[in-house]
Design a protein around this motif. Sequence first.
Motif, mmCIF file in Angstrom:
data_model
loop_
_atom_site.group_PDB
_atom_site.id
_atom_site.type_symbol
_atom_site.label_atom_id
_atom_site.label_comp_id
_atom_site.label_asym_id
_atom_site.label_seq_id
_atom_site.Cartn_x
_atom_site.Cartn_y
_atom_site.Cartn_z
ATOM 1 N N MET A 196 46.499 13.408 29.902
ATOM 2 C CA MET A 196 45.269 12.640 29.975
ATOM 3 C C MET A 196 44.072 13.529 29.639
ATOM 4 S SD MET A 196 45.893 10.463 33.462
ATOM 5 C CE MET A 196 44.315 9.650 33.238
ATOM 6 N N PRO A 197 42.975 12.932 29.177
ATOM 7 C CA PRO A 197 41.769 13.711 28.924
ATOM 8 C C PRO A 197 41.266 14.367 30.205
ATOM 9 C CG PRO A 197 41.607 11.520 27.967
ATOM 10 C CD PRO A 197 42.809 11.515 28.852
ATOM 11 N N ALA A 198 40.621 15.559 30.042
ATOM 12 C CA ALA A 198 40.017 16.238 31.189
ATOM 13 C C ALA A 198 38.570 15.791 31.321
ATOM 14 C CB ALA A 198 40.085 17.745 30.998
ATOM 15 N N ILE A 199 38.150 15.488 32.547
ATOM 16 C CA ILE A 199 36.785 15.050 32.809
ATOM 17 C C ILE A 199 36.123 16.111 33.682
ATOM 18 C CG2 ILE A 199 35.332 13.252 33.820
ATOM 19 C CD1 ILE A 199 37.630 11.292 33.301
ATOM 20 N N TRP A 200 34.987 16.662 33.161
ATOM 21 C CA TRP A 200 34.314 17.763 33.845
ATOM 22 C C TRP A 200 32.968 17.295 34.389
ATOM 23 C CZ3 TRP A 200 35.632 23.236 33.386
ATOM 24 C CH2 TRP A 200 36.854 23.453 32.749
ATOM 25 N N GLN A 201 32.592 17.874 35.546
ATOM 26 C CA GLN A 201 31.248 17.706 36.097
ATOM 27 C C GLN A 201 30.830 19.061 36.627
ATOM 28 O OE1 GLN A 201 30.855 14.824 39.204
ATOM 29 N NE2 GLN A 201 28.633 15.039 39.350
ATOM 30 N N SER A 202 29.581 19.475 36.375
ATOM 31 C CA SER A 202 29.148 20.823 36.743
ATOM 32 C C SER A 202 28.267 20.802 37.979
ATOM 33 C CB SER A 202 28.379 21.469 35.585
ATOM 34 O OG SER A 202 27.214 20.719 35.303
ATOM 35 N N MET A 203 28.352 21.909 38.740
ATOM 36 C CA MET A 203 27.454 22.176 39.862
ATOM 37 C C MET A 203 26.964 23.603 39.719
ATOM 38 S SD MET A 203 29.485 20.469 43.075
ATOM 39 C CE MET A 203 28.103 20.867 44.155
ATOM 40 N N ILE A 204 25.696 23.860 40.116
ATOM 41 C CA ILE A 204 25.117 25.182 39.951
ATOM 42 C C ILE A 204 24.524 25.653 41.258
ATOM 43 C CG2 ILE A 204 24.671 24.983 37.483
ATOM 44 C CD1 ILE A 204 21.898 24.043 38.097
ATOM 45 N N ALA A 236 24.645 34.326 40.267
ATOM 46 C CA ALA A 236 24.734 32.870 40.304
ATOM 47 C C ALA A 236 26.159 32.458 39.992
ATOM 48 C CB ALA A 236 23.760 32.248 39.296
ATOM 49 N N TRP A 237 26.433 31.196 40.271
ATOM 50 C CA TRP A 237 27.730 30.638 39.895
ATOM 51 C C TRP A 237 27.542 29.245 39.344
ATOM 52 C CZ3 TRP A 237 28.387 26.176 42.532
ATOM 53 C CH2 TRP A 237 27.844 26.074 43.823
ATOM 54 N N ILE A 238 28.437 28.875 38.460
ATOM 55 C CA ILE A 238 28.478 27.524 37.904
ATOM 56 C C ILE A 238 29.873 26.994 38.176
ATOM 57 C CG2 ILE A 238 28.192 26.078 35.863
ATOM 58 C CD1 ILE A 238 26.901 29.603 35.727
ATOM 59 N N GLU A 239 29.939 25.887 38.886
ATOM 60 C CA GLU A 239 31.237 25.320 39.276
ATOM 61 C C GLU A 239 31.506 24.068 38.447
ATOM 62 O OE1 GLU A 239 32.065 23.264 43.186
ATOM 63 O OE2 GLU A 239 33.022 25.220 43.524
ATOM 64 N N PHE A 240 32.695 24.020 37.849
ATOM 65 C CA PHE A 240 33.097 22.878 37.038
ATOM 66 C C PHE A 240 34.178 22.100 37.786
ATOM 67 C CE2 PHE A 240 31.447 26.051 34.144
ATOM 68 C CZ PHE A 240 30.617 25.316 33.314
ATOM 69 N N ILE A 241 33.819 20.885 38.193
ATOM 70 C CA ILE A 241 34.748 20.018 38.911
ATOM 71 C C ILE A 241 35.427 19.112 37.885
ATOM 72 C CG2 ILE A 241 34.982 18.264 40.714
ATOM 73 C CD1 ILE A 241 32.335 19.371 41.877
ATOM 74 N N ASN A 242 36.736 19.074 37.893
ATOM 75 C CA ASN A 242 37.456 18.335 36.861
ATOM 76 C C ASN A 242 38.748 17.762 37.423
ATOM 77 O OD1 ASN A 242 39.748 20.444 36.186
ATOM 78 N ND2 ASN A 242 37.816 21.608 36.308
ATOM 79 N N ASN A 243 39.450 16.998 36.599
ATOM 80 C CA ASN A 243 40.671 16.351 37.054
ATOM 81 C C ASN A 243 41.935 17.135 36.682
ATOM 82 O OD1 ASN A 243 40.576 15.942 34.321
ATOM 83 N ND2 ASN A 243 41.227 13.792 34.384
ATOM 84 N N ALA A 287 44.548 20.513 37.290
ATOM 85 C CA ALA A 287 45.123 21.135 38.485
ATOM 86 C C ALA A 287 44.319 22.345 38.950
ATOM 87 C CB ALA A 287 46.573 21.540 38.201
ATOM 88 N N SER A 288 43.583 22.977 38.059
ATOM 89 C CA SER A 288 42.840 24.189 38.429
ATOM 90 C C SER A 288 41.508 23.897 39.101
ATOM 91 C CB SER A 288 42.587 25.029 37.178
ATOM 92 O OG SER A 288 41.798 24.289 36.252
ATOM 93 N N SER A 289 41.096 22.640 39.167
ATOM 94 C CA SER A 289 39.775 22.287 39.691
ATOM 95 C C SER A 289 39.619 22.741 41.144
ATOM 96 C CB SER A 289 39.576 20.781 39.589
ATOM 97 O OG SER A 289 38.310 20.416 40.084
ATOM 98 N N PRO A 290 38.403 23.231 41.513
ATOM 99 C CA PRO A 290 37.264 23.481 40.630
ATOM 100 C C PRO A 290 37.385 24.850 39.944
ATOM 101 C CG PRO A 290 36.660 23.990 42.877
ATOM 102 C CD PRO A 290 38.078 23.470 42.933
ATOM 103 N N ASP A 291 36.813 24.968 38.719
ATOM 104 C CA ASP A 291 36.765 26.239 37.996
ATOM 105 C C ASP A 291 35.355 26.798 38.130
ATOM 106 O OD1 ASP A 291 39.427 26.484 36.413
ATOM 107 O OD2 ASP A 291 38.804 24.388 36.136
ATOM 108 N N THR A 292 35.273 28.085 38.501
ATOM 109 C CA THR A 292 33.968 28.695 38.780
ATOM 110 C C THR A 292 33.726 29.874 37.843
ATOM 111 O OG1 THR A 292 34.168 28.072 41.098
ATOM 112 C CG2 THR A 292 32.496 29.723 40.533
ATOM 113 N N VAL A 293 32.528 29.912 37.269
ATOM 114 C CA VAL A 293 32.084 31.021 36.429
ATOM 115 C C VAL A 293 30.949 31.720 37.158
ATOM 116 C CG1 VAL A 293 31.046 31.683 34.226
ATOM 117 C CG2 VAL A 293 32.735 29.836 34.301
#
Length: 544
Positions: free
Chosen positions: A18-26, A62-69, A71-77
């Motif tokens: 399925m397509p991956a759906i991302w949403q970011s948090m900062i 700082a960090w940027i968190e990517f919430i997605n569907n 298995a690795s969610s959330p991914d943080t940079v």
Amino acid sequence: MPDKQSACVFAAIAAQAMPAIWQSMISMSDITVTPTTLTIPPIGTDSVLVTWTPTAVAMDTAWIEFINNAASSPDTVYATLQSVPAGSYVVDFEADHATWFTPGGYGFTLHGASWTRSSTEHWGDYAALKSGSTGKDTTYLYTARLDLTSGPSQVSFYSKGTSSGDDSLEVLISTDLGATWTRVGVVDNHRTTFEYFSFDLSSYPQNDSTFLAFHYFYPTGSTSGSSFYLDDMALPPKYIASTGVLYASVDSVDYGTVNIGDTSSVNIDLTNTGALLTINSITSDNPEFVVSNVPTTIGTFQTETFTVEYIPTIEGPVTGNITIDHDGVNGSDALLVIPVQGVGFQATVTTFPYFEDFENSGIIPDGWLNDPNDSGKDWKFEQSAGHGPNADHTTGSGYFAYVDDSSPNPTDATILISRPMDISTLVNPELTFWYWSFNDGGTATPGYMLVDIYDGTTWQMNVDSIGNVAEQWKKETINLTAYKSINLTAYKSTGTKVRFRVFETTSFYHDISIDDFAVYDAINWANLQWPPSTTTQENVPTEA
């Protein structure tokens, strides 16, 4: 205000149904992510732009968190952030090293030992490196001229050394165009990771006649030293002259030898380190040199490029001048007039008889070609061969062409191609050359040479062949078996060429050689003299 910094964060998705759906948090209000939501198809890649707009001079994380569907969610940079005062001249040493010392680059000047570019960096990919103890006490890295009246009055940088060594880095300032220097501070070499240093310059005269220098020295007189690194430097702004200041990337241009009818182009960079500069014209005083792509204006600390083409129509050396008319002044290493020169060469032979004796100081003759698509080896032009002649045919002390049979021994041919020749007006054109082909040892199958003729359209293959013949220079008349004179009547054209293909042995005993190449009209053979005066040496076996 502090300068704005941006970074691009790439998000890659592994194969999934399925397509991956991302949403970011900062984590910080002065960081934005665009777009804030993203849909990535299966086995797809996309990116988001992360922008930091600092509101104060500071260091932060700082960090940027990517919430997605996935298995690795959330991914943080995670990010490390540092802002510098607005208007700072930032030098990160990421530019090509050759540009560090140009007006259009960092504008640095070097005295003493070299500072090079190193992949041991603080941020990015590169830093500046002063390696070892070379140039102790005499090495200075000078900045461009700086202006303390129009921006931040401080210098900051990151530095790293080693845990040993007495070498240090002294920061100096001059506010009188380099006439006198004052120490601002000293950084020693006793650190194995990059550390941040900042020096306040507000107590010095605030003028636009300022230079900074980084002096590599030994404060105790010791000769032990290691390596010094500089990176991510923030300086006061560069000085901007009230009029344009023009620098050219070259002082002169030499095009070398160019075939008549061909074009050789050179791009010349013009850099302006002052106010907006207007180019009135760029002209050539010789029609053999053609100017194009002329810029009209050059902004402050900008570089524009124009082109000068050499299109020879006459044979022999020519000179000219490229004149740049502008409304500024010339920088110290620029010329308002740039001399240009070249040599026109008539690649196609039109005058006969045509002789080539390879007397060109070991360089392939103009217009001849070592085929770049052959075995990978080249024909050589020397005065002796290890397993071939020990002197040329003509004089016994000149040059000849040969293929060295030494390793590597390619199975493909090593190819030499003559200049094109317009033999269309010759009644009975002939080709003559002298050759040496003898396998003087070993049990490997001897090498051989094939001669092809290009008739202006097609290569006529194997017009002549030479195998293992004799340990001497050979040339004979048409009535003798070993004669190697080729009649070119069937190949008359305005672009006839001769190709010599040598196939080596698997050993090293057979250096096939040629000399004294001639093309002529056989009806005038009685008038042909080749060589014009022949001296036969006792140590040069030859057969007449």
